[in-house]
Design a protein around this motif. Structure first.
Motif, PDB file in Angstrom:
ATOM      1  N   LYS A   1      -7.321   7.935   9.089  1.00 41.66           N
ATOM      2  CA  LYS A   1      -7.375   7.248   7.795  1.00 41.66           C
ATOM      3  C   LYS A   1      -8.589   6.329   7.677  1.00 41.66           C
ATOM      4  O   LYS A   1      -9.071   6.058   6.575  1.00 41.66           O
TER       5      LYS A   1
ATOM      6  N   ASN B   1      -8.328   5.293   2.663  1.00 41.47           N
ATOM      7  CA  ASN B   1      -7.510   4.412   1.842  1.00 41.47           C
ATOM      8  C   ASN B   1      -7.206   3.144   2.622  1.00 41.47           C
ATOM      9  O   ASN B   1      -6.958   3.189   3.816  1.00 41.47           O
ATOM     10  N   GLU B   2      -7.240   2.018   1.944  1.00 43.51           N
ATOM     11  CA  GLU B   2      -6.948   0.736   2.569  1.00 43.51           C
ATOM     12  C   GLU B   2      -6.420  -0.185   1.479  1.00 43.51           C
ATOM     13  O   GLU B   2      -7.142  -0.544   0.544  1.00 43.51           O
ATOM     14  N   ASN B   3      -5.173  -0.572   1.589  1.00 45.84           N
ATOM     15  CA  ASN B   3      -4.548  -1.389   0.548  1.00 45.84           C
ATOM     16  C   ASN B   3      -5.242  -2.728   0.369  1.00 45.84           C
ATOM     17  O   ASN B   3      -5.449  -3.183  -0.750  1.00 45.84           O
TER      18      ASN B   3
ATOM     19  N   GLU C   1      -4.411  -1.693  -5.806  1.00 47.67           N
ATOM     20  CA  GLU C   1      -2.975  -1.496  -5.606  1.00 47.67           C
ATOM     21  C   GLU C   1      -2.217  -1.653  -6.922  1.00 47.67           C
ATOM     22  O   GLU C   1      -1.222  -0.968  -7.162  1.00 47.67           O
TER      23      GLU C   1
ATOM     24  N   CYS D   1      -0.025   4.153  -2.790  1.00 48.92           N
ATOM     25  CA  CYS D   1      -1.361   4.713  -2.955  1.00 48.92           C
ATOM     26  C   CYS D   1      -1.326   6.232  -2.850  1.00 48.92           C
ATOM     27  O   CYS D   1      -0.399   6.817  -2.288  1.00 48.92           O
ATOM     28  N   ASP D   2      -2.333   6.873  -3.425  1.00 53.97           N
ATOM     29  CA  ASP D   2      -2.388   8.339  -3.426  1.00 53.97           C
ATOM     30  C   ASP D   2      -2.388   8.903  -2.019  1.00 53.97           C
ATOM     31  O   ASP D   2      -1.781   9.940  -1.754  1.00 53.97           O
ATOM     32  N   TYR D   3      -3.071   8.225  -1.107  1.00 58.68           N
ATOM     33  CA  TYR D   3      -3.162   8.724   0.269  1.00 58.68           C
ATOM     34  C   TYR D   3      -1.786   8.815   0.903  1.00 58.68           C
ATOM     35  O   TYR D   3      -1.436   9.816   1.531  1.00 58.68           O
TER      36      TYR D   3
ATOM     37  N   ASN E   1     -12.498   3.117  -1.583  1.00 61.92           N
ATOM     38  CA  ASN E   1     -11.055   3.302  -1.395  1.00 61.92           C
ATOM     39  C   ASN E   1     -10.411   2.110  -0.694  1.00 61.92           C
ATOM     40  O   ASN E   1      -9.218   2.132  -0.401  1.00 61.92           O
TER      41      ASN E   1
ATOM     42  N   GLU F   1      -2.561   1.647  -8.824  1.00 66.01           N
ATOM     43  CA  GLU F   1      -1.763   2.691  -8.178  1.00 66.01           C
ATOM     44  C   GLU F   1      -0.276   2.500  -8.449  1.00 66.01           C
ATOM     45  O   GLU F   1       0.456   3.470  -8.653  1.00 66.01           O
TER      46      GLU F   1
ATOM     47  N   GLY G   1       0.773  -1.237   0.000  1.00 66.12           N
ATOM     48  CA  GLY G   1       0.000   0.000   0.000  1.00 66.12           C
ATOM     49  C   GLY G   1       0.803   1.286   0.000  1.00 66.12           C
ATOM     50  O   GLY G   1       0.232   2.374   0.059  1.00 66.12           O
TER      51      GLY G   1
END
Length: 378
Positions: free
Chosen positions: A213, A286-288, A165, A129-131, A308, A168, A126
């Motif tokens: 988050k 966000n959560e991978n 993922e 990711c954008d977050y 997300n 991303e 993760g």
């Protein structure tokens, strides 16, 4: 195969959350399949150090683990001793598997592998990711990427655990389109059954680290707008100041009689906690991957998760719950209402989910998929 894992922290450093469990579970299952797995890690345990003997091989649930001293006590995890060990021994392994990114420990290890002519498998967990890229120290991450990260990533074979993922990651390195693969994370699921029953009051559960988050404010605000009776049970721990902030929000919305702060749940307790719920909700920013989603479905509890969350496509494709956007509170409230009203769909998921999870998250099959990925990386 002889496999080397390089990871900033390893169990029992559970303070770092889900990745610790996932990585250890994979290592242990590979050993059970007859492979030889060695883990190079640090003594990191938050701001303290694990009570282990640095530099000596220890058997941890069948896995040979070497914990190396780190010279920094923060998330950089700098360990020259580990880098030296990688330099000396990496060529003795059939595959090197690096876990995580951005911290100096794994960047250094990736650099050593490049100098030694080794192309490691990389599981970012993760980190692309954008977050994460736009959160704390985003300028520092961009600088690291432009100066050394971009160069090192071209010498890796990508492993991701979700479609989200994958998308991303390939934005960061287009070469991974042909030099990578997706395999789900292994999830430690119990053998026993957990009795479920529908509650008189619609019971919604949250279980995770209590952190901004995770989108708990979104869930609380959305519940304040629904017109059905409910009970929200929040399990987990987090920064005291942030938890107090959430409690003040609950009080301001006059929801104190509907919210229970259930505390941290251990490996056994959490499955009973899920089974006592009518719905599990995770409105994360966000959560991978989100292991808790699989754990909840395993006991038959349907899920409502944000788009997300890495497993959102899996949940949607298999019709195991509901997916919501989180930019609009009314949309979340609407999805909560839909889950409440669709009792028959919740009952269907409760009947069918465990069989689906048992099939898709069979640990032996997944571990064999990892072996296939290792072979493709050559």
């Amino acid at each position: 195969m002889r496999i080397l894992f390089i990871v900033p922290s390893y169990k029992p450093a559970y303070i770092y959350g889900g990745p610790i469990v996932v990585i250890a579970r994979l290592a242990e299952r590979l050993v059970q399949l007859g492979h030889e797995v060695t883990v190079y890690t640090t003594t990191a345990n938050g701001k303290t150090e694990l009570d282990v003997r640095p530099g000596q091989t220890m058997m941890v649930d069948g896995v040979a683990v070497k914990y190396f001293k780190r010279i920094t006590k923060d998330h950089t995890h700098v360990s020259p001793a580990l880098w030296r060990a990688v330099w000396r021994t990496a060529k003795q392994f059939d595959v090197v598997h690096i876990h995580s990114w951005w911290n100096l420990l794994v960047l250094g290890a990736a650099g050593v592998c490049r100098l030694r002519g080794i192309k490691p498998v990389l599981s970012p967990h993760g980190m692309f990711c954008d977050y994460v890229l736009t959160a704390n120290n985003s300028k520092k991450k961009q600088l690291i990427h432009n100066m050394i990260g971009k160069h090192l990533l071209t010498n890796t074979y990508l492993h991701v655990s979700s479609h989200m993922e994958w998308q991303e990651s390939i934005r960061l390195n287009a070469k991974w389109k042909t030099e990578g693969g997706m395999v789900f994370n292994l999830v430690d699921l119990p053998v026993k059954d957990y009795a479920r029953k529908e509650n008189e009051v619609f019971t919604i559960s949250f279980l995770s680290r209590i952190d901004p988050k995770k989108g708990l404010e979104i869930l609380v605000q959305a519940l304040a707008r629904v017109r059905f009776d409910y009970r929200l049970r929040i399990a987990g721990s987090g920064d005291e100041a942030y938890v107090n902030k959430l409690k003040q929000l609950v009080k301001a919305l006059d929801m104190e009689d509907k919210v229970e702060w259930a505390g941290w749940k251990g490996p056994e307790e959490k499955f009973s906690f899920f089974a006592e719920s009518d719905l599990f909700v995770l409105t994360s920013l966000n959560e991978n991957f989100a292991i808790v989603v699989i754990e909840s479905l395993y006991v038959g509890t349907p899920v409502l998760i944000s788009n997300n969350v890495g497993l959102s496509r899996y949940v949607d494709d298999n019709k195991l719950g509901w997916i919501t956007g989180i930019d609009n509170i009314d949309e979340v409230a609407g999805k909560l209402t839909a889950t409440y009203e669709n009792r028959e769909e919740r009952r269907r998921i409760a009947r069918e989910a465990r069989e689906v999870i048992n099939q898709d998250f069979n640990e032996t099959r997944l571990a064999m998929d990892y072996v296939g990925l290792y072979q493709n990386s050559k």
